[in-house]
Design a protein around this motif. Structure first.
Motif, PDB file in Angstrom:
ATOM      1  N   ASP A  44     -29.120  55.942  -7.336  1.00 31.58           N
ATOM      2  CA  ASP A  44     -29.322  55.035  -8.469  1.00 31.58           C
ATOM      3  C   ASP A  44     -29.736  55.816  -9.710  1.00 31.58           C
ATOM      4  O   ASP A  44     -30.454  56.811  -9.623  1.00 31.58           O
ATOM      5  CB  ASP A  44     -30.405  53.995  -8.166  1.00 31.58           C
ATOM      6  CG  ASP A  44     -29.926  52.901  -7.221  1.00 31.58           C
ATOM      7  OD1 ASP A  44     -28.729  52.874  -6.885  1.00 31.58           O
ATOM      8  OD2 ASP A  44     -30.770  52.085  -6.812  1.00 31.58           O
ATOM      9  N   LEU A  45     -29.293  55.334 -10.878  1.00 29.07           N
ATOM     10  CA  LEU A  45     -29.706  55.926 -12.149  1.00 29.07           C
ATOM     11  C   LEU A  45     -31.044  55.345 -12.577  1.00 29.07           C
ATOM     12  O   LEU A  45     -31.215  54.129 -12.608  1.00 29.07           O
ATOM     13  CB  LEU A  45     -28.678  55.645 -13.247  1.00 29.07           C
ATOM     14  CG  LEU A  45     -27.436  56.514 -13.317  1.00 29.07           C
ATOM     15  CD1 LEU A  45     -26.558  56.091 -14.483  1.00 29.07           C
ATOM     16  CD2 LEU A  45     -27.775  57.982 -13.417  1.00 29.07           C
ATOM     17  N   LEU A  46     -31.965  56.218 -12.905  1.00 23.33           N
ATOM     18  CA  LEU A  46     -33.242  55.799 -13.485  1.00 23.33           C
ATOM     19  C   LEU A  46     -33.098  55.707 -14.999  1.00 23.33           C
ATOM     20  O   LEU A  46     -33.589  54.777 -15.625  1.00 23.33           O
ATOM     21  CB  LEU A  46     -34.334  56.803 -13.103  1.00 23.33           C
ATOM     22  CG  LEU A  46     -35.713  56.590 -13.714  1.00 23.33           C
ATOM     23  CD1 LEU A  46     -36.315  55.262 -13.251  1.00 23.33           C
ATOM     24  CD2 LEU A  46     -36.636  57.750 -13.358  1.00 23.33           C
ATOM     25  N   ILE A  47     -32.409  56.690 -15.583  1.00 20.56           N
ATOM     26  CA  ILE A  47     -32.164  56.739 -17.025  1.00 20.56           C
ATOM     27  C   ILE A  47     -30.675  56.977 -17.226  1.00 20.56           C
ATOM     28  O   ILE A  47     -30.087  57.838 -16.569  1.00 20.56           O
ATOM     29  CB  ILE A  47     -32.976  57.879 -17.687  1.00 20.56           C
ATOM     30  CG1 ILE A  47     -34.483  57.614 -17.559  1.00 20.56           C
ATOM     31  CG2 ILE A  47     -32.580  58.050 -19.149  1.00 20.56           C
ATOM     32  CD1 ILE A  47     -35.358  58.761 -18.047  1.00 20.56           C
ATOM     33  N   THR A  69     -23.355  63.967 -19.376  1.00 19.67           N
ATOM     34  CA  THR A  69     -21.922  63.739 -19.260  1.00 19.67           C
ATOM     35  C   THR A  69     -21.276  64.138 -20.575  1.00 19.67           C
ATOM     36  O   THR A  69     -21.913  64.114 -21.627  1.00 19.67           O
ATOM     37  CB  THR A  69     -21.607  62.261 -18.956  1.00 19.67           C
ATOM     38  OG1 THR A  69     -22.243  61.436 -19.934  1.00 19.67           O
ATOM     39  CG2 THR A  69     -22.111  61.861 -17.591  1.00 19.67           C
ATOM     40  N   GLY A  70     -20.003  64.549 -20.500  1.00 19.63           N
ATOM     41  CA  GLY A  70     -19.264  64.870 -21.708  1.00 19.63           C
ATOM     42  C   GLY A  70     -19.411  66.300 -22.188  1.00 19.63           C
ATOM     43  O   GLY A  70     -18.911  66.641 -23.245  1.00 19.63           O
ATOM     44  N   ALA A 100     -29.828  62.358 -21.673  1.00 22.01           N
ATOM     45  CA  ALA A 100     -29.294  62.746 -20.369  1.00 22.01           C
ATOM     46  C   ALA A 100     -29.413  61.587 -19.391  1.00 22.01           C
ATOM     47  O   ALA A 100     -30.119  60.614 -19.634  1.00 22.01           O
ATOM     48  CB  ALA A 100     -30.047  63.967 -19.838  1.00 22.01           C
ATOM     49  N   ASN A 101     -28.718  61.729 -18.277  1.00 24.72           N
ATOM     50  CA  ASN A 101     -28.841  60.812 -17.154  1.00 24.72           C
ATOM     51  C   ASN A 101     -29.886  61.353 -16.195  1.00 24.72           C
ATOM     52  O   ASN A 101     -30.034  62.570 -16.058  1.00 24.72           O
ATOM     53  CB  ASN A 101     -27.508  60.731 -16.389  1.00 24.72           C
ATOM     54  CG  ASN A 101     -26.388  60.180 -17.243  1.00 24.72           C
ATOM     55  OD1 ASN A 101     -26.419  59.037 -17.653  1.00 24.72           O
ATOM     56  ND2 ASN A 101     -25.403  61.021 -17.519  1.00 24.72           N
ATOM     57  N   VAL A 102     -30.567  60.469 -15.506  1.00 25.57           N
ATOM     58  CA  VAL A 102     -31.505  60.858 -14.452  1.00 25.57           C
ATOM     59  C   VAL A 102     -31.175  60.003 -13.241  1.00 25.57           C
ATOM     60  O   VAL A 102     -31.242  58.780 -13.295  1.00 25.57           O
ATOM     61  CB  VAL A 102     -32.976  60.659 -14.880  1.00 25.57           C
ATOM     62  CG1 VAL A 102     -33.913  61.047 -13.754  1.00 25.57           C
ATOM     63  CG2 VAL A 102     -33.277  61.456 -16.143  1.00 25.57           C
TER      64      VAL A 102
END
Length: 155
Positions: A44-47, A69-70, A100-102
């Protein structure tokens, strides 16, 4: 909810970018009602990169990966965080989009400090809020220096 395991994890984390708030367990117990506890499933993504969110998260259990990403191939993973780490600290200082993604690599327990709750804490106990901000600012500075040393762009 008992905040002692989170405090223990933060105090024992041996990392350059560790959150080193100069707070006692009793002071953390004063802060605890301003935090919300969440369980995150693996994957699961937190951020989410690009989202607006004024929250910082304390990782009590599990591991998280930070990635963008990107970007160019091979440059997506930024960090892996262990219990005791914080993530999302720029959200306390900036209303802009997440950089960013977390994602949870394992099942995680996190405690969220949202901007409005920090502001409420600052009104009621400014010294504790100031110490949280000082420690979060230190984490950001250490991480920024590390990214500059690796020549990792942060946009």
């Amino acid at each position: 909810m008992d905040i002692a395991p989170l405090v223990q994890a933060m105090q024992t984390l041996n990392a350059e970018d560790a959150f080193r708030a100069r707070l006692t367990l009793d002071q953390w117990r004063v802060i605890a009602p301003y935090l919300t506890r969440h369980e995150i499933r693996s994957g699961d993504l937190l951020i989410k990169q690009g989202d607006a969110d004024r929250s910082m998260y304390f990782l009590a259990q599990g591991s998280l990966q930070v990635f963008v990403t990107g970007g160019p191939p091979g440059s997506s993973r930024i960090a892996i965080l262990r219990a005791g780490s914080v993530v999302g600290e720029p959200g306390l200082f900036n209303d802009g989009p997440r950089m960013a993604n977390v994602e949870a690599m394992t099942a995680c327990e996190v405690w969220a400090l949202r901007g409005p709750r920090l502001e409420e804490l600052a009104q009621r106990n400014p010294a504790l809020a100031l110490e949280l901000l000082r420690a979060a600012g230190n984490v950001m500075a250490v991480r920024m220096r590390a990214n500059l040393a690796k020549q990792t762009p942060f946009t």
